[in-house]
Enzyme design. Sequence first.
Site, PDB file in Angstrom:
ATOM      1  N   ASP A 114       0.857  -1.183   0.000  1.00  0.00           N
ATOM      2  CA  ASP A 114       0.000   0.000   0.000  1.00  0.00           C
ATOM      3  C   ASP A 114       0.900   1.241   0.000  1.00  0.00           C
ATOM      4  O   ASP A 114       1.763   1.367  -0.864  1.00  0.00           O
ATOM      5  CB  ASP A 114      -0.962  -0.074   1.194  1.00  0.00           C
ATOM      6  CG  ASP A 114      -1.991   1.027   1.242  1.00  0.00           C
ATOM      7  OD1 ASP A 114      -2.988   0.947   0.501  1.00  0.00           O
ATOM      8  OD2 ASP A 114      -1.797   1.984   2.010  1.00  0.00           O
ATOM      9  N   HIS A 291      -7.084  -6.555  -0.918  1.00  0.00           N
ATOM     10  CA  HIS A 291      -6.027  -5.558  -0.771  1.00  0.00           C
ATOM     11  C   HIS A 291      -5.046  -5.890   0.356  1.00  0.00           C
ATOM     12  O   HIS A 291      -3.850  -5.653   0.214  1.00  0.00           O
ATOM     13  CB  HIS A 291      -6.656  -4.187  -0.505  1.00  0.00           C
ATOM     14  CG  HIS A 291      -5.659  -3.086  -0.377  1.00  0.00           C
ATOM     15  ND1 HIS A 291      -4.860  -2.679  -1.434  1.00  0.00           N
ATOM     16  CD2 HIS A 291      -5.306  -2.293   0.687  1.00  0.00           C
ATOM     17  CE1 HIS A 291      -4.077  -1.693  -1.036  1.00  0.00           C
ATOM     18  NE2 HIS A 291      -4.324  -1.452   0.246  1.00  0.00           N
TER      19      HIS A 291
END
Length: 313
Positions: A114, A291
Amino acid sequence: MTAHLPIADWERVPARDVATNGITLRVYEDGPRDAAKPLVVLCHGFPELAFSWRHQIRALAAAGYRVLAPDLRGFGRSERPADVEAYDAPTVCGDLVGLLDDVGARDAVFVGHDWGASIVWHMAWAHPERVRAVVGMSVPVTPRSPVAPLPVLRRRLGEEFYIVWFQERGVADRALAQDVRRTLTAREIWSAAWAAREEPAAPRPHWLSEEELAFYVKTFEETGFTGGLNYYRNLDRTWELTAPLDGRTIDMPSLFVTGSKDPVARFMPSDRLEEVLTDLRGRVVLDGAGHWIQQERAAEVDAALLRFLDEIG
């Protein structure tokens, strides 16, 4: 399925405060200090912590790697500067250079997820002599945009898009902190519309135990989310500061890991990796994964990292 890690195991990971680049970072460290293998530095994203690498720290240390996992500036037990401009990518990279100096390491393999991925890509661009190899997860590297990114995001995705919504100081900060458990278990991307709804927290994801989720909730209830949000508020500033890197490639061994259902791919496709990464050793796409990949599919991520590390030597 990912095996949950008892918090007691995490609390046994050695941690210390490191003075670097004008601030103090809490750094978790494991593995042999005299390891012949490369040092590995793990950089988390938002809203994450060094704790987000709990599975990888254990696996890498067991394989003989010395591992450093900091709470990045603005997060967890690390300092949280009040100045928004203290969170641009070159400054955060300076923190990481200081970590290497603290342990007397010439270089390291940098792994990021991320926002951490964005940081380690910048680290490889700006400080290639300190980066032996680089792994990005979920957020791909792309050539530097010819224009500042925020106006493009506003035009293409609108004011409701979460990165745009994050820009006004204090607004998202208050909304995310109002019910931390609801924020951390949200099944949709945060927005003003999400914040305006009165609804309970969603059930926790299967890859987080109640104890693990409680660790996150307690930490972010104590720290708030402003430090992490300030990374987003430096998108255009980072773009301006990195103008001298325009056109530079990343030439050390690299790897990209993502999930097939990661929503980041909707607005940040990974189809330009080879334009930047001249020694890309692999593109790992975990089918069905979302994610939060290093937690959701820990064993597969561990295996991909160890394969890559063994390959580069």
